[in-house]
Enzyme design. Structure first.
Site, short mmCIF file in Angstrom:
data_model
loop_
_atom_site.label_atom_id
_atom_site.label_comp_id
_atom_site.label_asym_id
_atom_site.label_seq_id
_atom_site.Cartn_x
_atom_site.Cartn_y
_atom_site.Cartn_z
N TYR A 137 -2.27 -52.00 -91.36
CA TYR A 137 -1.69 -51.45 -92.59
C TYR A 137 -2.51 -52.02 -93.73
O TYR A 137 -1.99 -52.45 -94.75
CB TYR A 137 -0.24 -51.94 -92.64
CG TYR A 137 0.73 -51.24 -93.55
CD1 TYR A 137 0.84 -49.86 -93.58
CD2 TYR A 137 1.58 -51.98 -94.38
CE1 TYR A 137 1.77 -49.24 -94.39
CE2 TYR A 137 2.52 -51.37 -95.19
CZ TYR A 137 2.61 -49.99 -95.20
OH TYR A 137 3.54 -49.37 -96.00
N HIS A 142 -2.52 -47.56 -100.31
CA HIS A 142 -1.53 -46.80 -99.53
C HIS A 142 -0.24 -47.60 -99.39
O HIS A 142 0.86 -47.09 -99.63
CB HIS A 142 -2.08 -46.44 -98.15
CG HIS A 142 -1.03 -45.92 -97.21
ND1 HIS A 142 -0.53 -44.63 -97.29
CD2 HIS A 142 -0.36 -46.52 -96.19
CE1 HIS A 142 0.38 -44.46 -96.34
NE2 HIS A 142 0.52 -45.58 -95.68
N ARG A 151 10.78 -48.45 -102.48
CA ARG A 151 11.47 -49.62 -103.02
C ARG A 151 11.21 -49.86 -104.50
O ARG A 151 11.67 -50.86 -105.05
CB ARG A 151 11.06 -50.88 -102.23
CG ARG A 151 11.54 -50.92 -100.78
CD ARG A 151 11.01 -52.14 -100.03
NE ARG A 151 9.56 -52.13 -99.90
CZ ARG A 151 8.90 -51.53 -98.90
NH1 ARG A 151 9.55 -50.93 -97.93
NH2 ARG A 151 7.59 -51.54 -98.86
N GLU A 211 -2.44 -39.27 -91.55
CA GLU A 211 -2.85 -40.57 -92.07
C GLU A 211 -4.35 -40.69 -91.84
O GLU A 211 -4.82 -40.65 -90.70
CB GLU A 211 -2.09 -41.72 -91.40
CG GLU A 211 -0.60 -41.70 -91.73
CD GLU A 211 0.12 -43.02 -91.51
OE1 GLU A 211 -0.26 -43.76 -90.59
OE2 GLU A 211 1.06 -43.31 -92.29
N GLU A 213 -7.44 -42.72 -91.39
CA GLU A 213 -7.72 -44.09 -91.00
C GLU A 213 -9.10 -44.20 -90.35
O GLU A 213 -9.68 -43.20 -89.93
CB GLU A 213 -6.68 -44.60 -89.97
CG GLU A 213 -5.24 -44.49 -90.43
CD GLU A 213 -4.27 -45.31 -89.58
OE1 GLU A 213 -4.71 -46.28 -88.93
OE2 GLU A 213 -3.07 -44.97 -89.58
N ASP A 245 -3.74 -40.45 -87.79
CA ASP A 245 -2.53 -40.94 -87.12
C ASP A 245 -1.35 -40.09 -87.60
O ASP A 245 -0.56 -40.51 -88.44
CB ASP A 245 -2.33 -42.42 -87.44
CG ASP A 245 -1.43 -43.10 -86.43
OD1 ASP A 245 -1.35 -42.63 -85.28
OD2 ASP A 245 -0.80 -44.12 -86.79
N LYS A 265 5.51 -41.59 -84.52
CA LYS A 265 4.08 -41.92 -84.43
C LYS A 265 3.48 -41.74 -83.04
O LYS A 265 2.33 -42.11 -82.84
CB LYS A 265 3.89 -43.39 -84.81
CG LYS A 265 4.23 -43.72 -86.24
CD LYS A 265 3.10 -43.35 -87.16
CE LYS A 265 3.31 -44.00 -88.52
NZ LYS A 265 2.14 -43.75 -89.37
#
Lengths: 430, 430
Positions: A137, A142, A151, A211, A213, A245, A265
């Site tokens: 991550y 991102h 949040r 995603e 990556e 992903d 996932k």
């Protein structure tokens, strides 16, 4: 450095400066085997390495044996970085106009006929036998963008984020090679996430995402209980691919507390077919996103340039055939380097094996045009993404095709990955 | 049903009612190969299946070929439940006092000499080639107990808990066979979790724990994109082992938000060496922990007895040699069945492969004496666990040995797993 191979466009990601490895089959030989890409051709390494002339040119390279007749690159990867280096250098020479070994291929019409195959005539396969897949991550922007969506800006990043490369165990069995259709998954989702008590429905995913990556393949194993030091970690890297992903955001949102993403996932992760060797990317080292946190010793690197300046691009093609570039960014936005990921992964003694894949995590830049997921582009599914042909998207529709591209270097000496592509097929009927 | 094999104690978990499969080597033959356990002996299936008499008795069983000469049980598992059933029945006959095939082994001194080996003379190996490992969280009381410790009784369970079998992708590469030492892992931990800003330290784990689980091995694959229906899922199960999913609670606590456990769980997971076939456990079906939630269709089972009444026991042996049974419980406390786990895992199309392992999650009962982790026994590390010899523990010390046992059935007809054991070795010097 120029090549005698015909039809190598200056724009090709497979210049002589690259020499990426993959697994091919052809109409004439259905046995999967190793090849390298050069321009719009591939060199069949099984055919090449079976010749007397190549064997003579390669006598100083240890352990090659029948590694190129294997159905994956694992045996070659396991030979280690020094062998990858030597072999790449030899292949660069063999394919150069002024090769020291003209008899191997340039002037060997019979072998050229067998070993030099147009890319259009080969089928590509998953390059590695991937036993364990770990997804990190490490894309700071991102992680921050997604954190803000969930949040708010004050708590966007968890307190651990800058202290360790956060990662989780992914699903190896659902990794597929570029071109494999991606079936829209069914899953448990909350149609009304705010309603109490929470009542899930079983339905096809409505928030199907990508995603962007990088995937990193492990060359050699460490033993159970034996950590890999960060300064030795480069020796454990075979090479890189692009990785999409695919993510079912609605499935993930309901399932992931408290143990992390699962069915959101594990329905498909697409990798580009050509593994770009770590050595081929050495010239494109750059500084990564600066982490101002005082790092634990085991994560501290002496090199400054630990990121890779790979230009990354995401194209979306609708079923009508309209293509839009929806994101352009760079792998330099990763805050953690792959050596740091390896050092952290093995800190407690976890064994990595040849062929294991590490995902970087989604890569986004600082600007709105540099986002690596639709979740970010659509600001949590709240805003339309405008596409060519008057189309709009927030998440993927059936029939959409996503193509990731990645390239470094100048015209005529490009080092790139080739396409990492997948088309969304409708959910199955239940 | 009695056996002619000598020294089969009525207490042996390896009665004629069991016939579990494992992978052995011996001093005379270092090639890993398949065997079954009977009392204090094993039957070397490579030796047995190489005999003319066995081949004649087994003519109606399809596909056996050289599956017993393989270094794992995967090829045998892939033959499917009907073959496992037939072979187990044939072996039960061959080992019975009143066998219909006395010439195969009972009355064949030469083959008996080669194929019937005392367990003390064999070394056991990891029984399966495990490609992907998924750990579920199906032990209701464990999930509740741990939830209370972290979030209080009102929010102990997440809203998704009774709607779907929560699980996450585990690390396959660190699964080891019973007897393998477990090295105390280093990791990032917060010495003072309450301090702000949070400042981690790199140190050996201080809260090293166990997790008492069942492991379930997959027999046959489903294709990418093709869910397995819950009523068909039994066909995908090969058999079961005991599983100790060693856990570094302090490492896990700091790392696991937001993507789940990682280094806290990937330094070692121990499995018992003998795979008890799903068929051998059929007589011990019982009702699991009742889930009062209205289930989604794909999780609804028609059978009522979907749990397994396996008596489970945890022994802790200190370095001084004092052994205490610190927990006794039953696998019937699982709220989700393995068929439900399989149906959920594949709902979105995730492919399972032969040899994949599903962990049940930690199994605890309702009483304080029935807890499956030290975290629960010590109430979050706050209370001493009293051991024989005046020792106390909250978490594991170097030199501690944990032994899991699991058994069903009556004296003389026990179906059990044999020991699942591991000893804690000190952290490496850095």
């Amino acid at each position: 450095m120029t090549t005698w191979v015909p039809d190598v466009s200056p724009e090709s990601p497979f210049s002589l400066a690259n020499i990426p490895f993959g697994i091919i089959t052809t109409e004439h030989d259905s046995a999967p085997r190793a090849a390298v890409a050069i321009g719009s051709h591939v060199v069949d390494l099984k055919a090449l390495s079976g010749s007397k002339e190549f064997a003579e040119a390669a006598t100083t390279i240890p352990g090659l044996g029948d590694v190129f007749s294997q159905p994956t690159l694992n045996a070659f990867a396991a030979l280690g970085r020094p062998v990858h280096q030597q072999l790449r250098a030899l292949l660069q020479d063999i394919l150069s106009s002024d090769t020291k070994h003209p008899a191997v291929l340039r002037d060997n019409a019979e072998l050229r006929q067998r070993a030099l195959v147009p890319q259009a005539k080969v089928k590509m396969h998953l390059p590695m036998d991937i036993r364990d897949y770990t997804d990190f991550y490490a894309g700071y922007h991102h992680a921050y963008n997604v954190g803000v969506l969930f949040r708010g800006p004050a708590n966007a990043l968890q307190p651990n984020y800058t202290h360790l490369p956060v990662g989780y165990h992914g699903r190896a069995s659902s990794i597929v090679v570029s071109g494999t259709p991606i079936r829209r998954p069914w899953g448990q989702i909350l149609l009304d996430p705010a309603a109490e008590p929470k009542q899930p429905t079983t339905a096809p995913c409505r928030r199907l995402d990508i995603e962007l990556e990088l995937g990193c393949f492990i060359a050699k194993p460490n033993a159970l209980g034996e950590p890999v030091k960060v300064e030795k970690a480069e020796e454990f890297i075979f090479g890189y691919v692009l990785l999409n992903d695919w993510s079912a955001r609605d499935i993930q949102a309901w399932e992931y507390v408290p143990l992390g993403p699962f069915n959101g996932k594990n329905f498909g992760s697409t990798v580009s077919p050509w593994v770009v060797l770590a050595d081929a990317l050495e010239p494109f080292r750059t500084k990564g996103f600066e982490n101002k946190t005082q790092l634990q010793d085991y994560l501290r690197e002496t090199k400054e340039e630990t990121a890779l300046d790979i230009e990354l691009q995401i194209d979306l093609t609708t079923v009508e055939g309209d293509t839009t570039t929806i994101g352009v960014t760079s792998a330099k936005h990763l805050m953690w380097s792959f050596p740091q990921m390896i050092a952290h992964h093995t800190l407690g003694g976890c064994p990595l094996n040849t062929g294991d894949m590490l995902g970087s995590g989604t890569i986004s830049g600082t600007k709105p045009s540099e986002r690596g997921s639709l979740l970010e582009m659509s600001e949590g599914g709240k805003k339309d993404i405008n596409l060519a042909g008057m189309h709009v998207r927030r998440f993927l529709k059936d029939g959409d095709t996503i193509t990731l591209r990645g390239v470094c270097g100048k015209e005529g000496a490009r080092v790139g990955f080739g396409d990492c592509t997948g088309t969304i097929f409708p959910a199955i009927q239940r």
